[in-house]
Design a protein around this motif. Structure first.
Motif, PDB file in Angstrom:
ATOM      1  N   GLY A 197     -26.942   5.142 -27.734  1.00 53.25           N
ATOM      2  CA  GLY A 197     -26.992   4.753 -26.324  1.00 53.25           C
ATOM      3  C   GLY A 197     -27.989   5.548 -25.497  1.00 53.25           C
ATOM      4  N   SER A 198     -28.676   6.513 -26.113  1.00 51.68           N
ATOM      5  CA  SER A 198     -29.608   7.355 -25.346  1.00 51.68           C
ATOM      6  C   SER A 198     -30.882   6.636 -24.956  1.00 51.68           C
ATOM      7  N   ILE A 199     -31.255   5.626 -25.765  1.00 47.56           N
ATOM      8  CA  ILE A 199     -32.580   5.030 -25.575  1.00 47.56           C
ATOM      9  C   ILE A 199     -32.574   3.550 -25.989  1.00 47.56           C
ATOM     10  N   ILE A 200     -33.272   2.728 -25.186  1.00 47.11           N
ATOM     11  CA  ILE A 200     -33.278   1.264 -25.395  1.00 47.11           C
ATOM     12  C   ILE A 200     -34.725   0.808 -25.528  1.00 47.11           C
ATOM     13  N   TYR A 201     -34.951  -0.225 -26.339  1.00 44.89           N
ATOM     14  CA  TYR A 201     -36.262  -0.885 -26.360  1.00 44.89           C
ATOM     15  C   TYR A 201     -36.058  -2.386 -26.229  1.00 44.89           C
ATOM     16  N   TYR A 202     -36.870  -3.009 -25.361  1.00 48.15           N
ATOM     17  CA  TYR A 202     -36.863  -4.475 -25.285  1.00 48.15           C
ATOM     18  C   TYR A 202     -38.309  -4.867 -25.000  1.00 48.15           C
ATOM     19  N   ASP A 203     -38.788  -5.941 -25.652  1.00 42.94           N
ATOM     20  CA  ASP A 203     -40.226  -6.207 -25.507  1.00 42.94           C
ATOM     21  C   ASP A 203     -40.597  -6.448 -24.031  1.00 42.94           C
ATOM     22  N   LYS A 204     -39.627  -7.010 -23.266  1.00 41.38           N
ATOM     23  CA  LYS A 204     -39.958  -7.260 -21.848  1.00 41.38           C
ATOM     24  C   LYS A 204     -39.915  -5.991 -20.997  1.00 41.38           C
ATOM     25  N   TRP A 205     -39.223  -4.920 -21.521  1.00 45.15           N
ATOM     26  CA  TRP A 205     -39.038  -3.727 -20.677  1.00 45.15           C
ATOM     27  C   TRP A 205     -39.801  -2.513 -21.213  1.00 45.15           C
ATOM     28  N   VAL A 256     -36.724   2.345 -22.559  1.00 44.20           N
ATOM     29  CA  VAL A 256     -35.929   2.825 -21.417  1.00 44.20           C
ATOM     30  C   VAL A 256     -35.101   4.022 -21.884  1.00 44.20           C
ATOM     31  N   GLU A 257     -35.322   5.183 -21.279  1.00 41.02           N
ATOM     32  CA  GLU A 257     -34.607   6.382 -21.703  1.00 41.02           C
ATOM     33  C   GLU A 257     -33.443   6.644 -20.749  1.00 41.02           C
ATOM     34  N   LEU A 258     -32.228   6.535 -21.252  1.00 44.03           N
ATOM     35  CA  LEU A 258     -31.036   6.701 -20.403  1.00 44.03           C
ATOM     36  C   LEU A 258     -30.510   8.137 -20.444  1.00 44.03           C
ATOM     37  N   ALA A 259     -30.916   8.880 -21.455  1.00 41.42           N
ATOM     38  CA  ALA A 259     -30.341  10.233 -21.617  1.00 41.42           C
ATOM     39  C   ALA A 259     -31.075  11.231 -20.720  1.00 41.42           C
ATOM     40  N   VAL A 308     -24.320   9.844 -21.654  1.00 41.49           N
ATOM     41  CA  VAL A 308     -24.754   8.581 -22.278  1.00 41.49           C
ATOM     42  C   VAL A 308     -23.884   8.311 -23.499  1.00 41.49           C
ATOM     43  N   ASP A 309     -23.646   7.012 -23.736  1.00 39.18           N
ATOM     44  CA  ASP A 309     -22.972   6.568 -24.963  1.00 39.18           C
ATOM     45  C   ASP A 309     -23.312   5.087 -25.120  1.00 39.18           C
ATOM     46  N   LYS A 310     -22.783   4.447 -26.134  1.00 41.29           N
ATOM     47  CA  LYS A 310     -23.153   3.043 -26.374  1.00 41.29           C
ATOM     48  C   LYS A 310     -22.716   2.156 -25.202  1.00 41.29           C
ATOM     49  N   GLY A 311     -21.630   2.550 -24.528  1.00 45.02           N
ATOM     50  CA  GLY A 311     -21.140   1.741 -23.405  1.00 45.02           C
ATOM     51  C   GLY A 311     -22.077   1.787 -22.211  1.00 45.02           C
ATOM     52  N   VAL A 312     -22.643   2.953 -21.940  1.00 46.64           N
ATOM     53  CA  VAL A 312     -23.584   3.095 -20.815  1.00 46.64           C
ATOM     54  C   VAL A 312     -24.797   2.205 -21.060  1.00 46.64           C
ATOM     55  N   ALA A 313     -25.266   2.175 -22.302  1.00 43.86           N
ATOM     56  CA  ALA A 313     -26.425   1.336 -22.642  1.00 43.86           C
ATOM     57  C   ALA A 313     -26.083  -0.149 -22.488  1.00 43.86           C
ATOM     58  N   VAL A 314     -24.910  -0.542 -22.953  1.00 46.13           N
ATOM     59  CA  VAL A 314     -24.478  -1.947 -22.862  1.00 46.13           C
ATOM     60  C   VAL A 314     -24.367  -2.367 -21.387  1.00 46.13           C
ATOM     61  N   LYS A 315     -23.820  -1.480 -20.550  1.00 48.62           N
ATOM     62  CA  LYS A 315     -23.697  -1.833 -19.128  1.00 48.62           C
ATOM     63  C   LYS A 315     -25.077  -1.982 -18.498  1.00 48.62           C
ATOM     64  N   TYR A 316     -25.991  -1.080 -18.860  1.00 53.67           N
ATOM     65  CA  TYR A 316     -27.362  -1.170 -18.323  1.00 53.67           C
ATOM     66  C   TYR A 316     -27.979  -2.526 -18.677  1.00 53.67           C
ATOM     67  N   ILE A 317     -27.822  -2.928 -19.942  1.00 53.32           N
ATOM     68  CA  ILE A 317     -28.415  -4.179 -20.419  1.00 53.32           C
ATOM     69  C   ILE A 317     -27.789  -5.380 -19.716  1.00 53.32           C
ATOM     70  N   MET A 343     -16.669  -1.440 -25.627  1.00 56.96           N
ATOM     71  CA  MET A 343     -15.618  -2.417 -25.304  1.00 56.96           C
ATOM     72  C   MET A 343     -15.174  -2.339 -23.846  1.00 56.96           C
ATOM     73  N   LYS A 344     -15.570  -1.256 -23.144  1.00 59.62           N
ATOM     74  CA  LYS A 344     -15.227  -1.150 -21.714  1.00 59.62           C
ATOM     75  C   LYS A 344     -16.015  -2.180 -20.893  1.00 59.62           C
ATOM     76  N   HIS A 345     -17.088  -2.694 -21.467  1.00 61.39           N
ATOM     77  CA  HIS A 345     -18.024  -3.499 -20.650  1.00 61.39           C
ATOM     78  C   HIS A 345     -18.179  -4.934 -21.115  1.00 61.39           C
ATOM     79  N   VAL A 346     -17.394  -5.341 -22.138  1.00 61.59           N
ATOM     80  CA  VAL A 346     -17.527  -6.729 -22.634  1.00 61.59           C
ATOM     81  C   VAL A 346     -16.163  -7.415 -22.648  1.00 61.59           C
ATOM     82  N   GLY A 347     -16.168  -8.743 -22.589  1.00 62.95           N
ATOM     83  CA  GLY A 347     -14.898  -9.483 -22.586  1.00 62.95           C
ATOM     84  C   GLY A 347     -14.338  -9.683 -23.982  1.00 62.95           C
TER      85      GLY A 347
END
Ligand code: PGA
Ligand code: MG
Length: 238
Positions: free
Chosen positions: A71-79, A82-85, A161-170, A194-198
């Motif tokens: 969850g520390s770092i994200i990559y997306y071709d459009k973005w 993104v460093e969250l940590a 940071v953790d996987k949930g923080v990254a998921v919420k950001y996305i 799981m805190k951020h998804v249905g």
């Protein structure tokens, strides 16, 4: 068709054939690729180093943002990246590797990590016992570091940071609501997702610590369970 617009998927133990192998389930890969062709984002969320998961996502034909380093770092071709940590845990990794060298060993991925570092438990030792000892030492010595155990490696994570923080950001950045999102994992390190998804999904052989925060526990283990779930999304049965 299902309401699910994005599936956040863990790698090791979830799209692999079991929790004791790195082998990807190629039947599942083809079904996940079909899911992307139906307009569902498949977004890897893993503790692996970013180059590993970007490569996986690209060559498997997935189309969602990719999250590495727990969850520390994200990559997306459009973005781009993104460093969250906040601050790297490298100094803790060097200290722990030396202090617990009889129980853990380095991994090649650490050369390609920026914030969160990983240690493999040496053969013959119980991963959970080693993890608890290291967590006790680290969390009493370094106030800004948390320790996680994926079943594959021990992770030294920057606090905040953790996987949930990254998921919420996305989800926020893509304007997707939690009830249109699924998260699928195998270890207690996936619980934050799981805190951020249905649709909170644990594979059949997941850690109890993950199952207890999920609203869907699959019958079958690892990729075989995910295969059934992915097919249900395609059929519009979930
Ligand atoms: O790198 C690990 O320890 C496990 O990776 P995962 O987060 O994809 O399960
Ligand atoms: Mg996993």
């Amino acid at each position: 068709m299902s309401r699910i617009r994005i599936m956040f998927i863990d790698v090791d133990g979830t799209i692999t054939e079991g929790r004791d192998t790195y082998l990807l389930d190629l039947e599942l890969v083809s079904v996940l690729r079909k899911l992307t062709s139906r307009g569902v984002y498949v977004s890897i969320v893993s503790s692996n180093a970013l180059p590993v998961v970007i490569g996986l996502s690209r060559y498997l034909g997935f189309n969602g943002p990719v999250t590495g380093e727990s969850g520390s770092i994200i990559y997306y071709d459009k973005w781009g990246i993104v460093e969250l940590a906040g601050s790297p845990t490298r100094h803790v990794y060097v200290d722990v590797l030396e202090r617990f060298k009889d129980y853990v060993e380095d991994t090649w991925q650490n050369r390609f990590r920026i914030y969160e570092y990983a240690l493999k438990v040496r053969k013959g030792f119980d991963g959970w016992i080693v993890y608890k000892r290291i967590a006790e030492y680290v969390e009493s010595t370094y106030k800004d570091v948390r320790v996680g155990y994926s079943g594959y490696a021990i992770h030294l994570m920057p606090k905040g940071v953790d996987k949930g923080v990254a998921v919420k950001y996305i989800l926020d950045r893509m304007s997707i609501s939690p009830d249109e999102a699924a998260g699928v994992g195998d270890s207690v390190m996936d619980a934050e997702i799981m805190k951020h998804v249905g649709y909170k999904v644990a594979v059949g052989n997941a850690d109890e610590g993950l199952k207890k925060v999920c609203n869907i526990v699959l019958d079958k283990p690892s990729s075989k369970g995910v295969l059934d779930f992915a097919r249900k999304i395609i059929e519009g049965a979930v």
